[in-house]
Design an enzyme around this catalytic site. Structure first.
Site, mmCIF file in Angstrom:
data_model
loop_
_atom_site.group_PDB
_atom_site.id
_atom_site.type_symbol
_atom_site.label_atom_id
_atom_site.label_comp_id
_atom_site.label_asym_id
_atom_site.label_seq_id
_atom_site.Cartn_x
_atom_site.Cartn_y
_atom_site.Cartn_z
ATOM 1 N N MET A 1 -49.660 18.835 105.475
ATOM 2 C CA MET A 1 -50.358 17.956 104.950
ATOM 3 C C MET A 1 -51.654 19.557 105.285
ATOM 4 O O MET A 1 -51.263 20.333 104.217
ATOM 5 C CB MET A 1 -51.534 17.356 104.984
ATOM 6 C CG MET A 1 -49.640 16.079 104.508
ATOM 7 S SD MET A 1 -50.669 14.861 103.362
ATOM 8 C CE MET A 1 -51.266 13.662 104.964
ATOM 9 N N CYS A 2 -52.087 19.194 105.098
ATOM 10 C CA CYS A 2 -54.115 19.821 105.676
ATOM 11 C C CYS A 2 -54.859 19.408 104.666
ATOM 12 O O CYS A 2 -54.275 19.326 103.315
ATOM 13 C CB CYS A 2 -53.429 21.602 106.115
ATOM 14 S SG CYS A 2 -53.194 22.223 106.931
ATOM 15 N N GLY A 3 -55.995 19.533 104.641
ATOM 16 C CA GLY A 3 -57.531 19.108 103.830
ATOM 17 C C GLY A 3 -58.107 20.032 104.027
ATOM 18 O O GLY A 3 -58.459 20.750 104.558
#
Lengths: 295, 227
Positions: free
Chosen positions: A1-3
């Site tokens: 994902m990663c933000g």
């Protein structure tokens, strides 16, 4: 994902709050990626160059470093140590000599510029932000990232943001599929990625386009032609802030704008504590469309 | 009116409370404060209650809804009303990608824009979008109606089955096996009903209808290029 989070202030009065606002935004994105976290922050521009360096053994490596470097450069050097990182203030024109000296000592160079400082480490956003005291930092704009690793190892150097040019940095949610080919193309042009990470290739690409004379918008537009894969990029320059998503746009993105700021988040949650958010213009950036702001 | 503040009530407690409402509950009106973009707000409801979410929500708001009316006063993140069975979901702002995905029934009204993949694999839900929809909307849509008062992005209705697509504005491009079709009286009747139920200010005659050319249902070598 990663933000991903980003904040570009339009109201100068908010400058002292930048670090605190970015920290809150990044912490809300923790469950999108707990592997590592980083923030690039554009503070007050200074005469001479800022160089952010990192060491796994900061006590030993940073002790006396300013004096030793000053002797080699024949000019005064200031050092500000923050946990595993240190920000060196160097005279103009000494970057190459400083790089050679620092690299030979096994120090990692995270980024250079006149206003940008970069702090990134393995760990949760709240811990990483606390280690460096990001909350106390002011500035005009900044970007942050919390990583769920896919393309390369969970290391300090594999964390985002990546900086491959003065006052330039990039964060990425997604994965690139032509990064090996682009790595060769960019290396031949003199933009040599230092890690095996796909995102650093994208940062090098932006730097190469800016060096060729493109503006930020043109450089971001180029990613749509030249980079293949999934991406939402947020890019910072000395006076600018930009966003682009690939044409498929499956990596989430939301933006908010008020009279005081432009904000980017992987999710709306990142905006929840921002001042005036209830009256902000909220929108999702369109696929294959470049957005950028410069002052 | 029951009010639940998400600043002090956990998401699980909130959803458990709403899910526990029986078909004949007297507590039919609920307000949820401070959603602050939280995920999975008001999911899995199965009672004729009216829930107003005051603010913006994250992923999967009102997912799997049955019977309930969920009204979001702000914008909704990805997957709003995913797999809805019945009831009504109304979003005052924009909806992110795959709004109403795989929905079997009920009505989803988005008063702003919906982004990509709106109504992907819809199976009977009705979706009315007052603004635009993004690319790949109604991909593999099987049944139900997607009504767009604004414009549609690229590849509308790609690999469409029997869902009906009504667009008032422009369509950037049609996906494989999706074609414009004639608007017959029964379609005007469907549109009239959906526009009235969603409170949309538009005339059925302003829309064009798109549907399946039905050439991809079974493999045919002449259509190999379209797969």
């Amino acid at each position: 994902m990663c933000g991903i989070v980003g904040l570009f202030l339009k109201n100068e009065a908010l400058r002292p709050e930048l670090g605190s606002m970015l920290t809150d935004m990044l912490i809300t994105m923790t469950d999108r990626g707990p592997d590592s976290a980083g923030i690039a922050i554009y503070g007050d521009a200074q005469d001479g160059l800022k160089m952010t360096i990192q060491s796994d053994t900061p006590k030993v490596s940073f002790a006396g470093l300013d004096a030793a470097l000053a002797e080699v450069l024949g000019a005064p050097v200031a050092i500000k140590v923050l946990d595993t990182h240190a920000v060196l203030s160097l005279p103009e024109g000494t970057e190459a000599a400083a790089r050679a000296f620092l690299t030979a000592r096994g120090l990692r160079i995270m980024g250079t510029g006149h206003s940008m400082e970069i702090f990134k480490e393995v760990g949760l956003p709240k811990d990483v932000a606390a280690r460096f005291g990001i909350r106390d930092m002011g500035g005009s704009h900044g970007i942050g990232h919390t990583r769920m690793a896919t393309e390369s190892a969970v290391t300090t150097l594999g964390a985002h943001p990546f900086s491959t040019g003065d006052d330039q940095c990039l964060v990425h949610n997604g994965s690139l599929s032509n990064h090996n080919q682009m790595r060769r193309v960019l290396s031949a042009k003199g933009f040599v990625p230092q890690t095996q990470n796909d995102t650093e290739v994208a940062a090098c690409y932006i730097s190469s386009r800016l060096a060729e004379g493109a503006n930020l918008g043109q450089a971001l537009d180029g990613t749509l032609q030249d980079l293949d894969g999934f991406f939402t990029f947020v890019v910072g320059t000395r006076n600018g802030f930009g966003v682009v998503r690939d044409p498929v746009a499956c990596k989430p993105a939301v933006m908010a704008e008020t009279a005081d700021y432009v904000a980017f988040g992987s999710e709306y949650r990142a905006f929840a504590k921002l001042p005036g958010i209830d009256d902000a213009r909220i929108w999702e950036p369109e696929p294959a469309t470049v957005y950028f702001w410069e002052r | 009116m029951q009010t639940i503040d998400m600043a002090t009530t956990s998401l699980r407690d909130l959803n458990a409370l709403l899910q526990a409402q029986a078909a004949k509950t007297n507590q039919t009106a609920w307000a949820i404060e401070n959603p602050r973009g939280a995920h999975a707000v008001a999911v899995g409801l199965d009672a004729p209650i009216e829930v107003t979410v005051k603010g913006s929500t994250g992923y999967y708001c009102a997912g799997m809804n049955k019977q309930a009316t969920v009204h979001v006063t702000g914008s909704a993140g990805p997957g709003v009303a995913e797999n809805m069975m019945s009831g009504t979901v109304i979003i005052e702002g924009d909806a992110s990608q795959y709004a109403g995905a795989t929905g079997h029934g009920g009505l989803l009204v988005i008063k702003g824009n919906a982004s990509s993949r709106c109504g992907i694999s819809m199976k009977g839900i009705n979706i009315v979008v007052f603004g635009n929809v993004g690319h790949m909307s109604a991909f593999m849509a099987q049944s139900g109606n997607l009504v767009v008062l604004g414009d549609a992005g690229d590849a509308l209705g790609d690999s469409l089955y029997e869902a009906r697509l009504f667009v008032r504005g422009s369509v950037k491009s049609l996906g494989s096996d999706c074609i414009e079709k004639e608007m017959r009286p029964e379609h005007i009747a469907i549109l009239t009903d959906l526009l009235a139920r969603s409170g949309a200010d538009a005339k059925p005659e302003e829309f064009k209808r798109y549907g399946s050319a039905r050439k991809l249902y079974n493999f045919h070598v002449d259509h190999a290029g379209a797969y």
